[in-house]
Design a protein around this motif. Structure first.
Motif, mmCIF file in Angstrom:
data_model
loop_
_atom_site.group_PDB
_atom_site.id
_atom_site.type_symbol
_atom_site.label_atom_id
_atom_site.label_comp_id
_atom_site.label_asym_id
_atom_site.label_seq_id
_atom_site.Cartn_x
_atom_site.Cartn_y
_atom_site.Cartn_z
ATOM 1 N N THR A 117 28.089 -13.178 2.914
ATOM 2 C CA THR A 117 26.577 -13.108 2.718
ATOM 3 C C THR A 117 26.007 -14.521 2.819
ATOM 4 O O THR A 117 26.477 -15.467 2.657
ATOM 5 N N LEU A 127 22.521 -5.902 2.892
ATOM 6 C CA LEU A 127 21.510 -5.101 3.736
ATOM 7 C C LEU A 127 20.426 -5.730 4.000
ATOM 8 O O LEU A 127 19.817 -5.778 5.003
ATOM 9 N N PRO A 128 19.568 -6.343 2.907
ATOM 10 C CA PRO A 128 18.480 -7.097 3.150
ATOM 11 C C PRO A 128 18.407 -8.160 4.306
ATOM 12 O O PRO A 128 17.117 -8.645 4.798
ATOM 13 N N ASN A 147 33.643 -4.475 -3.060
ATOM 14 C CA ASN A 147 33.134 -5.070 -4.555
ATOM 15 C C ASN A 147 32.642 -6.548 -4.572
ATOM 16 O O ASN A 147 31.910 -6.951 -5.432
ATOM 17 N N PRO A 195 28.898 -6.941 -2.053
ATOM 18 C CA PRO A 195 28.208 -5.242 -1.916
ATOM 19 C C PRO A 195 27.415 -5.161 -0.883
ATOM 20 O O PRO A 195 26.559 -6.047 -0.346
ATOM 21 N N LEU A 196 27.246 -3.751 -0.278
ATOM 22 C CA LEU A 196 26.608 -3.378 0.725
ATOM 23 C C LEU A 196 25.077 -3.941 0.424
ATOM 24 O O LEU A 196 24.208 -4.402 1.051
ATOM 25 N N GLU A 197 24.511 -3.625 -0.843
ATOM 26 C CA GLU A 197 23.201 -3.846 -1.152
ATOM 27 C C GLU A 197 22.989 -5.250 -1.381
ATOM 28 O O GLU A 197 21.439 -5.670 -1.137
ATOM 29 N N ASN A 198 23.795 -6.099 -1.368
ATOM 30 C CA ASN A 198 23.786 -7.397 -1.072
ATOM 31 C C ASN A 198 23.420 -8.103 0.235
ATOM 32 O O ASN A 198 22.417 -8.972 0.385
ATOM 33 N N LYS A 208 31.587 -0.329 2.853
ATOM 34 C CA LYS A 208 30.917 0.557 1.805
ATOM 35 C C LYS A 208 31.640 0.550 0.428
ATOM 36 O O LYS A 208 30.853 0.490 -0.755
#
Length: 263
Positions: A117, A221-222, A213, A216-219, A210
């Motif tokens: 990320t 995606l944006p 941990n 994470p995906l939600e970290n 997916k």
């Protein structure tokens, strides 16, 4: 072939011929992480895998930061007279790749964030790292490695391939306590580099699990809309170790991305 400069303080693996691909390992890892990828990519490309400071024969540098590790990687590329490369980093290796992209943008032919990320650690994450450092210092590196590294795999992988978990833990045992602590401190202190994704003209690859941990995906995606050109791959039932958990699929994605970056 293993190579070194600076009296053996900077070391790396060099395999194959052709356009250059740099693979950067993450926390507690080494070149073994990329064995399946190296075996395939070296047939078409030159694969450079640095031993980041604190790994293999390379000593921990002080202070250790993402920027200092980017300089370390850049020193290897200068020594090999490499003017451009596709740089792909796993987890912490992605943070180093982003620092390299920020400091030396001209060398970047493509950027790969493999379970990584561009965001900085949240305050909660930083506190978690500080607690982990205390645990390492109190109970030792081995206890921490045995408790932490199995969680890098998805539940499905841990059940189906416990031997992979054992191999990854064994790899982590090769990293000594001072390096592990220095890595955690450096990760906690790293800045947000989402602006690098916006500014780079190189294609950017995102590989996401997916069941990851750690990142994470939600970290992530944006971030996929930030680069000028993105390639996104999301794996089902995969944790933080896609290069092992779905090695064949990962190899195809990497080959295709690297080939695209040569256009």
């Amino acid at each position: 072939m293993r190579k070194s400069i600076n009296n053996g303080n900077i070391t790396w693996l060099d395999e194959g011929e052709g356009a250059t691909v740099v693979l950067l390992h993450g926390f507690s890892e080494n070149a073994e992480l990329w064995s399946a990828q190296t075996a395939q990519l070296k047939n078409k490309y030159r694969v450079i895998i640095p031993d980041l400071p604190g790994t293999a024969a390379s000593p921990v540098t002080t202070p250790l930061t993402m920027e200092s590790m980017a300089d370390y990687v850049y020193a290897i590329l200068l020594a090999e007279n490499i003017r451009e490369a596709v740089v792909i980093g796993h987890s912490m290796g992605g943070y180093v790749a982003l620092a390299l992209a920020e400091k030396y943008p001209r060398i970047l032919k493509g950027l790969g964030l493999f379970h990584s990320t561009a965001k900085a650690d949240s305050e909660e994450k930083k506190e978690g790292r500080r607690k982990s450092i205390k645990l390492m210092e109190q109970y030792g590196a081995e206890t921490f490695i045995r408790q932490t590294l199995p969680n890098m795999f998805s539940p499905a992988t841990k059940s189906a391939h416990p031997e992979w978990v054992d191999a990854y833990v064994k790899m982590g045992m090769g990293c000594e306590l001072p390096a592990l602590v220095a890595y955690y401190e450096a990760m906690a202190q790293r800045p947000d580099r989402t602006a690098v994704l916006q500014q780079t003209t190189a294609p950017v690859l995102f590989i996401i699990g997916k069941d990851d941990n750690a990142v994470p995906l939600e970290n992530v995606l944006p971030q996929i809309i930030l680069p000028h050109l993105s390639s996104i791959h999301i794996f089902e039932h995969v944790g933080h170790m896609g290069m092992w958990e779905v090695a064949a699929e990962s190899n195809v994605i990497l080959e295709q991305f690297i080939a695209f970056c040569q256009l």
